[in-house]
Each structure stands twice: as C-alpha cells, then as structure tokens.
Design a protein around this motif. Structure first.
Motif, PDB file in Angstrom:
ATOM      1  N   ALA A 419       0.037   9.093  -0.176  1.00 56.88           N
ATOM      2  CA  ALA A 419      -0.386   9.682   1.064  1.00 56.88           C
ATOM      3  C   ALA A 419      -2.117  10.054   0.909  1.00 56.88           C
ATOM      4  O   ALA A 419      -2.858   9.804   1.853  1.00 56.88           O
ATOM      5  CB  ALA A 419       0.289  10.807   1.444  1.00 56.88           C
ATOM      6  N   GLU A 420      -2.467  10.610  -0.167  1.00 55.77           N
ATOM      7  CA  GLU A 420      -3.690  11.169  -0.593  1.00 55.77           C
ATOM      8  C   GLU A 420      -4.552   9.958  -0.506  1.00 55.77           C
ATOM      9  O   GLU A 420      -5.717   9.976  -0.285  1.00 55.77           O
ATOM     10  CB  GLU A 420      -3.592  12.049  -1.852  1.00 55.77           C
ATOM     11  CG  GLU A 420      -2.993  13.383  -1.605  1.00 55.77           C
ATOM     12  CD  GLU A 420      -3.057  14.230  -2.908  1.00 55.77           C
ATOM     13  OE1 GLU A 420      -3.731  13.862  -3.762  1.00 55.77           O
ATOM     14  OE2 GLU A 420      -2.339  15.212  -2.938  1.00 55.77           O
ATOM     15  N   ALA A 421      -4.162   8.777  -1.183  1.00 54.40           N
ATOM     16  CA  ALA A 421      -4.981   7.573  -1.099  1.00 54.40           C
ATOM     17  C   ALA A 421      -4.947   6.677   0.074  1.00 54.40           C
ATOM     18  O   ALA A 421      -5.522   5.679   0.219  1.00 54.40           O
ATOM     19  CB  ALA A 421      -4.244   6.638  -2.352  1.00 54.40           C
ATOM     20  N   GLY A 422      -4.446   7.344   1.119  1.00 53.79           N
ATOM     21  CA  GLY A 422      -4.216   6.805   2.487  1.00 53.79           C
ATOM     22  C   GLY A 422      -3.212   5.625   2.685  1.00 53.79           C
ATOM     23  O   GLY A 422      -3.370   4.717   3.713  1.00 53.79           O
ATOM     24  N   ILE A 423      -2.287   5.422   1.917  1.00 55.20           N
ATOM     25  CA  ILE A 423      -1.347   4.611   1.914  1.00 55.20           C
ATOM     26  C   ILE A 423       0.011   5.216   2.416  1.00 55.20           C
ATOM     27  O   ILE A 423       0.427   5.874   2.143  1.00 55.20           O
ATOM     28  CB  ILE A 423      -0.907   3.806   0.450  1.00 55.20           C
ATOM     29  CG1 ILE A 423      -2.210   3.485   0.030  1.00 55.20           C
ATOM     30  CG2 ILE A 423       0.184   2.855   0.505  1.00 55.20           C
ATOM     31  CD1 ILE A 423      -1.609   3.019  -1.524  1.00 55.20           C
ATOM     32  N   GLU A 459       1.780  -2.930  -6.596  1.00 53.39           N
ATOM     33  CA  GLU A 459       0.922  -3.565  -6.018  1.00 53.39           C
ATOM     34  C   GLU A 459      -0.291  -3.126  -5.309  1.00 53.39           C
ATOM     35  O   GLU A 459      -1.347  -3.466  -5.402  1.00 53.39           O
ATOM     36  CB  GLU A 459       1.489  -4.592  -5.248  1.00 53.39           C
ATOM     37  CG  GLU A 459       0.955  -5.530  -4.244  1.00 53.39           C
ATOM     38  CD  GLU A 459       1.619  -6.412  -3.410  1.00 53.39           C
ATOM     39  OE1 GLU A 459       1.268  -6.651  -2.227  1.00 53.39           O
ATOM     40  OE2 GLU A 459       2.752  -6.910  -3.975  1.00 53.39           O
ATOM     41  N   ARG A 460       0.041  -1.682  -4.654  1.00 51.18           N
ATOM     42  CA  ARG A 460      -0.743  -1.099  -3.731  1.00 51.18           C
ATOM     43  C   ARG A 460      -1.456   0.082  -4.325  1.00 51.18           C
ATOM     44  O   ARG A 460      -2.536   0.126  -3.868  1.00 51.18           O
ATOM     45  CB  ARG A 460       0.022  -0.437  -2.642  1.00 51.18           C
ATOM     46  CG  ARG A 460       0.729  -1.532  -1.853  1.00 51.18           C
ATOM     47  CD  ARG A 460      -0.144  -2.309  -0.930  1.00 51.18           C
ATOM     48  NE  ARG A 460       0.323  -3.628  -0.096  1.00 51.18           N
ATOM     49  CZ  ARG A 460       1.040  -3.313   1.133  1.00 51.18           C
ATOM     50  NH1 ARG A 460       0.681  -2.339   1.971  1.00 51.18           N
ATOM     51  NH2 ARG A 460       1.530  -4.360   1.598  1.00 51.18           N
ATOM     52  N   ALA A 461      -0.974   0.727  -5.261  1.00 49.86           N
ATOM     53  CA  ALA A 461      -1.679   1.494  -6.139  1.00 49.86           C
ATOM     54  C   ALA A 461      -1.391   1.556  -7.587  1.00 49.86           C
ATOM     55  O   ALA A 461      -0.606   2.593  -7.948  1.00 49.86           O
ATOM     56  CB  ALA A 461      -1.276   2.922  -5.448  1.00 49.86           C
TER      57      ALA A 461
END
Length: 498
Positions: A419-423, A459-461
């Motif tokens: 969430a902090e990374a905007g995902i 994959e995303r982070a």
C-alpha cells in the motif's frame, strides 16, 4: 445391439441397500466444533438422526466415528470435479480417489455426496463452486465421469456384503447467473438416463435456480417449483439439503432486486421461511420415492441458531419425512420415463471432451470478466447481464481477496508495504485470472492463495519478495500444524467453507 440393465434399475438395486435415516445435520467438523455442537444439542434434548460430514482430515473423521460409534454418518466429498472434461486424465485423480475411499471407509458411509460443480476449470482456479455448463455434452461428460468414480468405489468394496457407497450428485447453487442452453431439470434427467447415480436436492439451491435462471423471475415461485419437480428426476433423490440464504454486498444490483431478494447460498445464515415451505412442497411430490434423509447444512452457523432451526425442522417435518421415506418405490421403469432394458450408450468421444474443454476455458474467462459472454450457452446472460456483472464486480473480488482468509491478515506486513508503494490489492484479482495455468498440485485454495500472492508480489514489488516468502512460510507451517492436530486450518469470519 447390446442391451443392458437400465440406469434406473441399477440405481434401485443400489439404493435398496441404504437405510432410511430421517432428519439430520450436514456439518463441517471444525466450524462450529462438532462435539461442542452435539453437546449443546444434547442439552436441548435434540437428537439428529444422522450426520453428513464434509471432507476433513482422515484422522478427524476417524475420531468422529470413534466418539460416535452408534451414529449413522454420511460423507460430503470435495475435489472430484466430475463436471470437467479432463477429469479422467487429471494427474491427481488417483490420489483423490484413494483419499475418498479412505474417508468413506473410516466412517462407513452409505454414499458419497458431491456437488455438480467445480472450483477448477480450463486452467483457472476459483475459491467457491461454479455450476456446470448446462448443455447436453456437459451432462454426458458428468455422467461418464460419475461412472468412472462409481467403478473405483465398486472395485474397493466388491467383496463386502453391503456393497459400495452410492455416488450422489448434488445440484449446485447459482450465484447470480447461469450458463447453458439446457434447462436444469433436463440436464439432470440426461445425467440420470446415462448413469446409475443418486441425487441430492438442495432446497436453497433450487431457490437460486428460480431467482437467477433464465425463466425464474417471470412467474410465481410455487408454480415454478411445481414445474421443476415434475421435470426433475425426483425419483433419484436420496437426500435433501436445506441451508441458509443471504445477500452479499456488491456494487452492481439487478433491476429485479425489488421483486426478489438477491440471496445466494450462505450456510451460516438463517433459513428463510420460504425454504421451509418449498421443503414441504417437495416432500409431498409423488415422484419422491427413494428419499433416505433430510439434512440442515449448518457449517459456520451459530450454535444457538442451529438448535432453533433443527427443533423447528424436527417438529414440522419429522412425520412428513418419515411418511415420504416409507413410500413404496416399486414402480416400473416406464413410470420414470424409460424402459427396463436400454441400448448401452457410447462414451463421450475425445473430440467432444476437447470441444467442451474449450467451452470451459471461455466459461472461466467470462465469469472472471476477461471475456464478454457470447454463444448460445450465454444467451440468457446476453439478454440480462446484471447477474454476471454482480458476480464479477462484487462476489469474485471478495472470493479472491478474503475467502478462506483475508490477505491483509495473512500477509500483514507485505500488504502494508504494498500500500505504501501505491500497489492496491484489488490488482491481485485480474492478475489471478491473467494466465491459464496447469495445476501443479491437488486443489487446496488456501495453499494456492499463498503461492499466487507470492508470485504477485515478486512481479509487482520484487523488493518485498523476501518478506512475503517469510510470511508465507509461517502460514504454511501453521496450516500443516493445524491439520496435524485435526483442528480448523484457518478462521473464515463467517464465510462459507464449501
């Protein structure tokens, strides 16, 4: 021309070995705790005639049999996806069948009940049941797959005097939509014309067929049910289920919501009064000639509510159920729409199975919102897409993100940093259905959810992968320990476990 005994006469020989049981409960061993539930019922002077146990660890089932030596026990299986065309070549079929045999044997069940539904199809996995494609080829595949399972049971029990457990196929609920060009009663008639199985008729599932089927909203409920029961192979029904219905939050609502509540199958919820009335109507039908049991499905339900509903059911229906079970079933095959001897039907061809596999890939992609509905089996949905939209926009995301364990509870630190990374976690839902996948292990949604989320994070982070892997290892360890102790694997906050 090769003549053989009809599926109906073969069914009758098998069902004659099953004793009449009465009004009981279909339960999960863990939620609520089965033995605490039985203690509470005993304190209220309530005595179920039998228990149908949903698949658990074999050790747990053995413990139930040890502690309840005189209680008739039946079995509700899981993971035998007989609706699927690739079922006979599944790499895990042998393991699943062996486990099913062990569990049936551990409780001396007279039947194997299994939903006519699947949680895996066309290389996609779901958390809850999706009903079959209601088509003629699909019905033929279901029948042939059931015959495969029944043969496996027959081989194991061939030397026993009481015979093998009978396969019972349970009509699945509709969750806002249905796909197919064959009416539900005709689908099950086609199945039973081909194989000597029994059926389980769930009264709540019947209500959802009325609510979400293509013709359900155009007439009074009692008239719909009367027609349905006349056309359905009711003479094959061995067990009846009754369970709760409830609405689920969703962003999309049907135009018909004002006329009919948007209920779906919800075992933890209260049984609405309309289902008691439908049960009475069903029990009175003259075609119901092989009934052996009626069960309230009560997994995840409050114990006090279970006691109240069982008391109501026993008082209102004990006599009617007993009367129905004593009906003389000796009728000719002609009464049930067939002849005593029939031509042996050929197996579904490999080409037909391959064609149906492609249809199930389309089904899974359509249900997950990746494809628009098209083709004759989707005509009703094309005419009114509100139900499918409600499923894809509301129900399915809840299933992936929260079913069997909320991701934010399972991976708290990873989710916080995502969430902090905007995902946002909502991105996990379309990612889940992005690719066709060949199953690498026997279906277990909880373990599958863990591994899929690890892949998503990688994959995303990728910088968070080590953290996700550590949290995943803790989850797997706790899950294994819980199963070894034969206790609940995970809390579900009132969600369905079936």
């Amino acid at each position: 021309m090769i003549l053989t005994h009809s599926p109906q006469s073969a069914f009758e020989r098998r069902v004659d070995r099953i004793p009449s049981l009465g009004v009981g409960l279909s339960v999960d061993c863990y939620s609520p705790d089965l033995f605490a539930l039985l203690d509470e019922l005993e304190g209220c002077d309530l005595h179920p005639a039998y228990l149908e146990l949903f698949q658990a660890t074999t050790g747990m089932l053995e413990e139930v049999r040890r502690r309840l030596p005189a209680m008739p026990l039946a079995y509700h299986g899981e993971g035998l996806w007989v609706t699927q065309p690739d079922f006979p070549v599944s790499p895990y079929l042998k393991t699943r069948l062996e486990e099913t045999v062990r569990q049936l044997n551990s409780i001396q069940s007279h039947w194997l009940n299994h939903e006519c539904a699947s949680k895996e199809m066309g290389g996609f996995a779901f958390g809850t049941y999706l009903p079959p494609l209601y088509t003629a080829t699909s019905a033929d595949v279901v029948a042939d797959n059931i015959a495969l399972v029944q043969r496996a049971l027959d081989v194991h029990w061939e030397t026993t005097p009481h015979g093998s457990p009978l396969f019972l196929l349970e009509m699945a609920p509709l969750t806002y939509f249905s796909a197919g060009d064959l009416a539900v009663p005709q689908f099950f008639r086609r199945v039973t014309d081909r194989v000597a199985c029994g059926l389980v008729l769930d009264i709540g599932h019947l209500w959802t067929v009325y609510r979400y089927g293509s013709v359900g909203q155009h007439g009074p409920l009692d008239q719909f049910v009367e027609r349905f029961l006349d056309e359905f192979p009711l003479e094959r029904v061995v067990e009846i289920h009754v369970a709760g219905l409830a609405e689920r939050d969703a962003d999309v609502v049907s135009d018909a919501a004002a006329a009919h509540p948007a209920w779906i199958d919800a075992h933890e919820a209260e049984i609405p009064s309309v289902l008691w009335d439908l049960l009475e109507q069903t029990l009175a039908h003259p075609k119901l000639r092989h009934l052996r049991a009626v069960a309230l499905e009560v997994d995840n339900k409050d114990v006090a509510l279970i006691a109240n509903e069982f008391r109501l059911a026993d008082r209102r229906f004990h006599g009617q159920v007993a009367s129905t079970m004593t009906r003389d079933p000796r009728r000719t095959r002609q009464d049930d729409g067939g002849s005593e001897s029939v031509v042996r039907q050929s197996a579904v061809t490999q080409q037909e199975r391959k064609g149906l596999e492609k249809q199930y890939v389309r089904y899974a992609r359509t249900a997950s919102g990746l494809l628009s509905p098209s083709g004759p089996e989707w005509q009703a949905v094309q005419e009114d897409g509100a139900g499918l939209a409600r499923y894809t926009a509301g129900y399915l995301p809840n299933e992936i993100l929260r079913w069997g364990g909320q991701l934010t509870d399972m991976f708290p630190d990873t989710c916080r940093l995502l969430a902090e990374a905007g995902i946002v976690l909502d991105e996990f839902v379309p990612w889940w259905f992005r690719d066709v996948r060949v199953a690498s292990e026997s279906y277990d949604f909880f373990l599958l959810k863990i591994s899929r989320f690890q892949e998503f994070v990688c994959e995303r982070a990728p910088q968070l992968s080590p953290l996700a892997d550590r949290e995943a290892a803790l989850l797997r360890s706790a899950y294994a320990d819980a199963n070894e102790r034969r206790s609940p694997a995970i809390e579900t906050d009132g969600e369905l476990t079936r």
